[in-house]
Design a protein around this motif. Structure first.
Motif, short mmCIF file in Angstrom:
data_model
loop_
_atom_site.label_atom_id
_atom_site.label_comp_id
_atom_site.label_asym_id
_atom_site.label_seq_id
_atom_site.Cartn_x
_atom_site.Cartn_y
_atom_site.Cartn_z
N ASN A 50 2.94 34.85 6.68
CA ASN A 50 3.48 34.01 7.33
C ASN A 50 3.08 33.60 8.68
OD1 ASN A 50 4.82 36.83 6.67
ND2 ASN A 50 4.09 38.68 7.88
N LEU A 90 5.27 29.98 6.69
CA LEU A 90 6.12 30.31 7.03
C LEU A 90 6.37 30.12 8.38
CD1 LEU A 90 7.77 33.60 5.62
CD2 LEU A 90 8.05 31.74 5.18
N ASP A 91 5.57 30.55 9.30
CA ASP A 91 5.91 29.45 11.00
C ASP A 91 5.47 27.89 10.49
OD1 ASP A 91 6.40 32.15 11.99
OD2 ASP A 91 4.30 32.94 12.56
N ARG A 140 3.29 33.04 15.35
CA ARG A 140 3.14 34.78 15.36
C ARG A 140 2.26 36.11 16.03
NH1 ARG A 140 6.73 36.85 10.21
NH2 ARG A 140 7.19 34.48 10.18
N ALA A 192 11.12 29.63 -0.17
CA ALA A 192 11.21 29.34 2.11
C ALA A 192 12.44 27.91 1.91
CB ALA A 192 10.36 29.83 1.81
N PRO A 250 10.46 32.92 11.77
CA PRO A 250 10.67 33.67 9.99
C PRO A 250 10.82 35.19 10.38
CG PRO A 250 10.19 31.84 9.76
CD PRO A 250 9.99 31.95 10.96
N ALA A 251 11.27 35.75 9.50
CA ALA A 251 11.07 37.08 9.86
C ALA A 251 10.49 37.92 8.79
CB ALA A 251 13.13 38.10 9.26
N ALA A 287 8.68 26.25 9.54
CA ALA A 287 9.86 27.13 10.67
C ALA A 287 9.31 25.38 11.93
CB ALA A 287 9.68 27.72 11.55
#
Length: 375
Positions: free
Chosen positions: A89, A92-93, A77, A147, A12-13, A96
């Motif tokens: 973040n 979000l990872d 990330r 999300a 995810p950006a 994903a």
């Protein structure tokens, strides 16, 4: 026969430049390894997570795969570098990765928060079940609520503490009076001064713990002030800054075995407490303003399993080692007690330290518990 696959998962950006490597940024991927027995077709995947550790070679992967599940070790990330890490973040990872595993055909996902992954896994599951977060503690947009996070089917806290901010504050040295000098110390709050112990009197413990929280909150207040100052620069410039935190391995339990009694030996994961307290390789010495608030702030970080597990409806297992010097019995009990339903289990692995060093049979026992409980 066990086989291993490397998974490249679309990342995810992010909203800002917080990964140093251009190769990593431009790849647009996070990475995981998936172990499975090629004689079986598992429908359950066990996903092991941590905010920053490299879990591609996690010690439990082959043991889990031998027991008939797909075993996945995830790198976020921020693998290998938590200096600019944003917990939201990392959520979000994980989202994903779970979505990717569903696309691969795995219908049941067991999310395992290992070590510092405990607070992160609890935050993920709570937000997947009840999404609310739309910004980081520093106010940056990060839409966890929108999300489409897929809840895991089960949650495991494995050799885990309740969160990086919690355990970090429990190790923050309150004797440091000058944030630029780890050796300018308040003798009245110095755990390394033999006049105080070990063992440490109850009055000292109470005063010490309060001073640890106070130091953490002072740093958090300073971080907010610095972020405000950055918005007032005369020219366009950085919206974040790095800084050093001295003294992060000063938990009284490292030297006093009467506190939070267990089978552990005195010391830290990084050796002698006095040395570990200031050596760069130990916990959280280099951070940024925004990362501090998301990752290390006692008040502002959301990755707190004590709080997040209250909102989790999925079954929860808490597994801890009786000889662990990083995740203590009170951590395990506190997480277990935070779960507000009866689909929970508390498991002690007698004799196990944090990494099962020299005791692979105890690591295998943990994997037995996870797989038996997951099927």
């Amino acid at each position: 026969m066990l086989i291993r696959e490397l998974l490249g998962i679309p990342m995810p950006a992010g909203q800002r430049l917080d990964i140093n490597s251009g190769v990593a940024r431009l790849s647009g991927k996070i990475w995981a390894t998936l172990w499975r027995d090629d004689r079986r077709t598992p429908t359950t995947a066990v996903l092991i997570v941590h905010p920053a550790s490299n879990f591609l070679g996690h010690y439990a992967l082959s043991d889990l795969a031998e027991r008939g599940v797909a075993a996945v070790g995830l790198c976020t990330r921020y693998v290998g570098n938590d200096s600019a890490l944003i917990m939201e973040n990392c959520v979000l990872d994980i989202g994903a990765a779970i979505a990717h595993l569903h696309r691969l055909g795995y219908s049941e996902i067991v999310l395992v928060g290992n070590s510092g992954g405990g607070g992160l896994a609890a935050l993920y599951q709570e937000q997947a079940e009840n999404p609310t977060i739309t910004e980081t503690p520093a106010g940056d947009p990060v839409d966890l609520a929108g999300a489409g996070l897929i809840p895991a089917d089960r949650l495991v806290m494995a050799m885990a503490h309740p969160g990086r901010a919690t355990v970090y504050t429990e190790g923050l040295d309150p004797a440091i009076v000058d944030e630029q000098d780890p050796f300018g110390r308040d003798p009245g709050l110095d755990m390394f001064d033999p006049q105080h112990g070990p063992p440490y009197p109850a009055e000292f413990v109470q005063r010490y713990r309060a001073a640890q929280i106070a130091r953490n909150e002072r740093i958090s207040g300073w971080a907010f002030e610095r972020l405000t100052q950055l918005t007032k620069l005369d020219r366009p410039g950085p919206d974040d800054l790095p800084f050093v935190v001295h003294g992060t391995a000063a938990d009284l339990r490292f030297t006093d075995l009467t506190l939070d009694p267990s089978d552990r030996r005195a010391g830290t994961l990084w050796g002698d407490p006095w040395t570990a307290n200031t050596q760069p390789a130990s916990l959280g010495h280099l951070t940024s303003l925004r990362s501090w608030l998301s990752q290390w702030s006692h008040t502002h970080s959301r990755a707190n399993a004590y709080q997040r597990l209250r909102g989790v409806s999925a079954p929860v297992m808490v597994v801890y080692g009786s000889a662990d010097c990083a995740a203590f019995p009170s951590h395990a009990r506190g997480m277990y007690d935070a779960v507000r339903h009866d689909r929970r289990e508390l498991v002690e692995i007698a004799g196990a330290d944090h990494y099962f060093q020299g005791t692979p049979e105890l690591a295998a026992r943990m994997c037995d518990h996870i797989v038996e409980w997951s099927t």
